[in-house]
Design an enzyme around this catalytic site. Structure first.
Site, PDB file in Angstrom:
ATOM      1  N   GLY A 180       0.849  -1.193   0.000  1.00 53.12           N
ATOM      2  CA  GLY A 180       0.000   0.000   0.000  1.00 53.12           C
ATOM      3  C   GLY A 180       0.878   1.235   0.000  1.00 53.12           C
ATOM      4  O   GLY A 180       1.511   1.549  -0.985  1.00 53.12           O
ATOM      5  N   LYS A 181       0.918   1.930   1.128  1.00 56.55           N
ATOM      6  CA  LYS A 181       1.723   3.156   1.270  1.00 56.55           C
ATOM      7  C   LYS A 181       1.300   4.186   0.221  1.00 56.55           C
ATOM      8  O   LYS A 181       2.113   4.714  -0.522  1.00 56.55           O
ATOM      9  CB  LYS A 181       3.225   2.843   1.183  1.00 56.55           C
ATOM     10  CG  LYS A 181       3.697   1.958   2.324  1.00 56.55           C
ATOM     11  CD  LYS A 181       5.201   1.890   2.410  1.00 56.55           C
ATOM     12  CE  LYS A 181       5.758   0.906   1.433  1.00 56.55           C
ATOM     13  NZ  LYS A 181       7.182   0.673   1.544  1.00 56.55           N
ATOM     14  N   HIS A 182       0.004   4.413   0.135  1.00 53.36           N
ATOM     15  CA  HIS A 182      -0.543   5.424  -0.765  1.00 53.36           C
ATOM     16  C   HIS A 182      -1.975   5.735  -0.333  1.00 53.36           C
ATOM     17  O   HIS A 182      -2.538   5.052   0.530  1.00 53.36           O
ATOM     18  CB  HIS A 182      -0.521   4.916  -2.218  1.00 53.36           C
ATOM     19  CG  HIS A 182      -1.305   3.660  -2.433  1.00 53.36           C
ATOM     20  ND1 HIS A 182      -0.745   2.427  -2.616  1.00 53.36           N
ATOM     21  CD2 HIS A 182      -2.645   3.464  -2.467  1.00 53.36           C
ATOM     22  CE1 HIS A 182      -1.693   1.520  -2.761  1.00 53.36           C
ATOM     23  NE2 HIS A 182      -2.856   2.128  -2.667  1.00 53.36           N
ATOM     24  N   ALA A 183      -2.528   6.764  -0.947  1.00 50.73           N
ATOM     25  CA  ALA A 183      -3.960   7.055  -0.851  1.00 50.73           C
ATOM     26  C   ALA A 183      -4.489   7.141  -2.275  1.00 50.73           C
ATOM     27  O   ALA A 183      -3.710   7.301  -3.229  1.00 50.73           O
ATOM     28  CB  ALA A 183      -4.189   8.377  -0.123  1.00 50.73           C
TER      29      ALA A 183
ATOM     30  N   HIS B 112      -3.150   4.311   3.312  1.00 47.07           N
ATOM     31  CA  HIS B 112      -3.266   2.979   3.915  1.00 47.07           C
ATOM     32  C   HIS B 112      -2.007   2.158   3.665  1.00 47.07           C
ATOM     33  O   HIS B 112      -1.358   2.276   2.625  1.00 47.07           O
ATOM     34  CB  HIS B 112      -4.512   2.242   3.428  1.00 47.07           C
ATOM     35  CG  HIS B 112      -4.675   2.198   1.942  1.00 47.07           C
ATOM     36  ND1 HIS B 112      -5.133   3.260   1.196  1.00 47.07           N
ATOM     37  CD2 HIS B 112      -4.446   1.195   1.051  1.00 47.07           C
ATOM     38  CE1 HIS B 112      -5.174   2.917  -0.078  1.00 47.07           C
ATOM     39  NE2 HIS B 112      -4.751   1.671  -0.193  1.00 47.07           N
TER      40      HIS B 112
END
Ligand code: T46
Length: 132
Positions: free
Chosen positions: A48-51, A96
């Site tokens: 993830g590590k993004h929106a 997230h």
């Protein structure tokens, strides 16, 4: 206010086994345009590590377990996904990260749109600035 919103699914079945049905605009609160699943995640990996700028999604942990960190730019919350009869909503503009995957984890994700790399916000500072 809690960031984690869940939808519980009815479990059908009998002595033969169990079944959960997911239906867009019914027990899944949007029209499903895409489904993908995440599996075989190696130990120690953080995904993830993004929106997403616009995308609305729901995560269902079909097997095993993992943790999810949700961040709306002001508050962070960590949840454990361990149930296959319950979906975690992943609204737009929620940073997230998924981690602590068990080796058998299968994470189903339902989305209200097709894959579009331009919808991703992958820089945390840019995400924070967009939230302000
Ligand atoms: C998200 C979290 C929960 C595609 O070609 N089509 C797709 O529909 C998706 C989702 C991904 N991809 C490609 C893009 C990458 O080359 O598959 C590869 C792995 O994707 P990514 O590194 O983005 O995977 P995660 O687990 O970090 O994030 C995924 C979703 O991309 C994302 O939208 O919200 O799961």
């Amino acid at each position: 206010m809690t960031l984690a919103r869940y939808v519980e699914f009815a479990v059908r079945g009998d002595q033969l086994g169990w079944l959960v049905a997911l239906e867009g605009n019914r027990n899944v609160p949007f029209a499903i345009k895409r489904a993908y699943y995440i599996f075989g995640t190696k130990s120690g990996v953080r995904r993830g590590k993004h929106a997403h700028r616009q995308l609305t999604q729901m995560m269902v942990c079909l097997a095993g377990q993992c943790k999810v960190m949700l961040d709306d730019g002001r508050n962070c919350e960590e949840v454990a996904l361990t149930r296959n009869d319950c979906g975690l909503m992943l609204d737009r503009m929620i940073w997230h990260e998924m981690y602590d995957f068990s080796p058998d984890c299968v994470l189903l994700v339902l989305a209200d749109n097709w894959y579009d790399e331009t919808d991703y916000l992958r820089d945390y500072d840019a995400f924070k600035a967009a939230c302000a």
